[in-house]
Design an enzyme around this catalytic site. Sequence first.
Site, mmCIF file in Angstrom:
data_model
loop_
_atom_site.group_PDB
_atom_site.id
_atom_site.type_symbol
_atom_site.label_atom_id
_atom_site.label_comp_id
_atom_site.label_asym_id
_atom_site.label_seq_id
_atom_site.Cartn_x
_atom_site.Cartn_y
_atom_site.Cartn_z
ATOM 1 N N ASP A 59 0.821 -1.225 0.000
ATOM 2 C CA ASP A 59 0.000 0.000 0.000
ATOM 3 C C ASP A 59 0.851 1.270 0.000
ATOM 4 O O ASP A 59 0.323 2.380 0.012
ATOM 5 C CB ASP A 59 -1.009 0.002 1.167
ATOM 6 C CG ASP A 59 -0.343 -0.019 2.536
ATOM 7 O OD1 ASP A 59 0.614 -0.790 2.733
ATOM 8 O OD2 ASP A 59 -0.805 0.737 3.421
ATOM 9 N N HIS A 60 2.186 1.091 -0.045
ATOM 10 C CA HIS A 60 3.098 2.238 -0.121
ATOM 11 C C HIS A 60 3.913 2.260 -1.414
ATOM 12 O O HIS A 60 4.417 3.305 -1.803
ATOM 13 C CB HIS A 60 4.020 2.259 1.104
ATOM 14 C CG HIS A 60 3.255 2.414 2.382
ATOM 15 N ND1 HIS A 60 3.235 3.572 3.112
ATOM 16 C CD2 HIS A 60 2.418 1.551 3.021
ATOM 17 C CE1 HIS A 60 2.422 3.417 4.158
ATOM 18 N NE2 HIS A 60 1.923 2.194 4.121
ATOM 19 N N ASP A 131 4.304 4.381 8.090
ATOM 20 C CA ASP A 131 3.502 3.679 9.101
ATOM 21 C C ASP A 131 4.226 3.583 10.445
ATOM 22 O O ASP A 131 4.042 2.626 11.198
ATOM 23 C CB ASP A 131 3.153 2.259 8.622
ATOM 24 C CG ASP A 131 2.186 2.268 7.447
ATOM 25 O OD1 ASP A 131 1.629 3.331 7.142
ATOM 26 O OD2 ASP A 131 1.990 1.187 6.848
HETATM 27 FE FE FE Z 1 0.468 1.194 5.282
HETATM 28 ZN ZN ZN Z 2 3.071 -0.595 6.234
#
Ligand code: FE
Ligand code: ZN
Length: 258
Positions: A59-60, A131
């Site tokens: 997701d990055h 994160d």
């Molecule tokens: Fe993330």
């Molecule tokens: Zn992450």
Amino acid sequence: MINVSTVPAFNDNYLWMVQGRVAGNAAVVDPGDAQPILDWLHSNKQELTSILVTHHHADHIGGVAKLKETYPKATIYAPDDPRIKQKDVVLESEQLISLADLGLEFKVLMVPGHTSHHIAYFGHGSLFCGDTMFASGCGRVFCGTMRDLNNSLQKLSKLPEETLVYCAHEYTLSNIAFAREVDASNTDLEQREIDDTQKRANDIPTVPTTIGLEKLTNPFVRVDDALIIASAQNKVGKELAEQWQVFETLRLWKDGAL
Ligand code: FE
Ligand code: ZN
């Protein structure tokens, strides 16, 4: 001068667009998805010149390949992690990177814990921490260690209080609900819950936060606070002599593992 724009993606990710002194150029931090970035660049008539990656999770980095294909001249900056396949510049601790196409400079901070090779970018009063630190919370410990993540949060908490913290997810209300459980008599936290609940009701992001606000309302940062230590010790029914053990207890508690 720095200008940061929010591009929401997936359920709760924030991708960050960064502009500096050079008109028409932009960088992206952690493009988990390419399409919203391409749309933003198109509607704002910007050229993508840099891609900054904090860690290897999909997701990055999911949009990196497509963005590089579309903007071959964009430079990909990333930590020295073999799980990140595409990178042009591999970053080291405390390294200064100069994004000449934007007229911006960032310092690279090693902040392992969520993953073993997680980094953050700090400059122009702004912190892009992926994160690692969240608003009133922190990332889970995946391939790093509890000690690492505790150290990383302590390191980030030493940055100037007015630093804007651009974390990568909108997890704030659920983080605050947990924080209230741990830190029940904290009136700053109580006020934050009111403020951030109002923002979410109006579909306004609660991010960026600031280092100053996190020091007041984030239990994972406040691991030296007597009431938080007491809460953690109470939860496990034993003395926790080390700071990282308090952190570990909070993290496991939030994960539902206690
Ligand atoms: Fe993330
Ligand atoms: Zn992450």
